[in-house]
Design a protein around this motif. Structure first.
Motif, mmCIF file in Angstrom:
data_model
loop_
_atom_site.group_PDB
_atom_site.id
_atom_site.type_symbol
_atom_site.label_atom_id
_atom_site.label_comp_id
_atom_site.label_asym_id
_atom_site.label_seq_id
_atom_site.Cartn_x
_atom_site.Cartn_y
_atom_site.Cartn_z
ATOM 1 N N ARG A 22 0.833 -1.201 0.000
ATOM 2 C CA ARG A 22 0.000 0.000 0.000
ATOM 3 C C ARG A 22 0.873 1.258 0.000
ATOM 4 N N GLU A 23 0.510 2.203 -0.829
ATOM 5 C CA GLU A 23 1.254 3.451 -0.955
ATOM 6 C C GLU A 23 0.921 4.405 0.199
ATOM 7 N N ILE A 24 1.938 5.054 0.709
ATOM 8 C CA ILE A 24 1.779 6.079 1.741
ATOM 9 C C ILE A 24 1.805 7.428 1.039
ATOM 10 N N GLU A 25 0.756 8.209 1.250
ATOM 11 C CA GLU A 25 0.628 9.506 0.584
ATOM 12 C C GLU A 25 0.886 10.684 1.512
ATOM 13 N N ALA A 26 0.817 10.475 2.829
ATOM 14 C CA ALA A 26 0.966 11.580 3.786
ATOM 15 C C ALA A 26 1.418 11.018 5.129
ATOM 16 N N ARG A 103 12.027 11.829 9.933
ATOM 17 C CA ARG A 103 12.575 10.752 9.096
ATOM 18 C C ARG A 103 11.577 10.300 8.038
ATOM 19 N N LEU A 104 10.284 10.277 8.391
ATOM 20 C CA LEU A 104 9.272 9.927 7.405
ATOM 21 C C LEU A 104 9.211 10.967 6.287
ATOM 22 N N LYS A 105 9.277 12.223 6.642
ATOM 23 C CA LYS A 105 9.266 13.289 5.641
ATOM 24 C C LYS A 105 10.442 13.132 4.687
ATOM 25 N N GLU A 106 11.614 12.856 5.238
ATOM 26 C CA GLU A 106 12.793 12.645 4.400
ATOM 27 C C GLU A 106 12.628 11.430 3.501
ATOM 28 N N ALA A 107 12.083 10.348 4.038
ATOM 29 C CA ALA A 107 11.913 9.109 3.260
ATOM 30 C C ALA A 107 10.885 9.272 2.145
ATOM 31 N N LEU A 108 9.834 10.032 2.431
ATOM 32 C CA LEU A 108 8.766 10.210 1.425
ATOM 33 C C LEU A 108 9.122 11.275 0.399
ATOM 34 N N GLY A 109 10.117 12.100 0.707
ATOM 35 C CA GLY A 109 10.555 13.116 -0.247
ATOM 36 C C GLY A 109 9.720 14.295 -0.250
#
Length: 109
Positions: A22-26, A103-109
């Protein structure tokens, strides 16, 4: 980024995995469940320190991609049971909420 890619990138613990692709969008961070119900967007990685069975109900209502228990919080037995029954991907991390969000923000770009 998929849930499995996030698990691999951040070394998250898997308590229960429903949809690894499943894709993470936010990303959403919150602990007041009534507030989360009204604010958390669908397909989010929801970060919380709450660990009771109501977390699974809120995750279903918000249609989260995954729920991450931060600060080494462990789910109680009722939450694990409900996560499995309701198909809620439940993950864990030793990181605090701030670091995990960063870290999530960095990983998601």
């Amino acid at each position: 980024m998929t849930v499995q890619e996030l698990v691999d990138a951040l070394g998250l613990k898997v308590f229960y995995m429903e949809e690894e692709d499943r894709e993470i969008e936010a990303v959403y961070c919150g602990d007041l469940l009534s507030w989360v119900m009204g604010k958390c967007p669908p397909d989010s990685a929801w970060i919380t320190i709450m660990s009771n069975q109501n977390v699974a109900a809120v995750a279903v209502l918000c249609d989260t991609a995954c729920t991450i228990l931060s600060e080494n919080v462990q789910p109680d037995a009722d939450l694990l049971d409900r996560a499995e029954k309701q198909g809620v991907t439940l993950l864990g991390s030793e990181m605090g909420e701030y670091e995990l969000c960063w870290r999530l923000k960095e990983a998601l770009g």
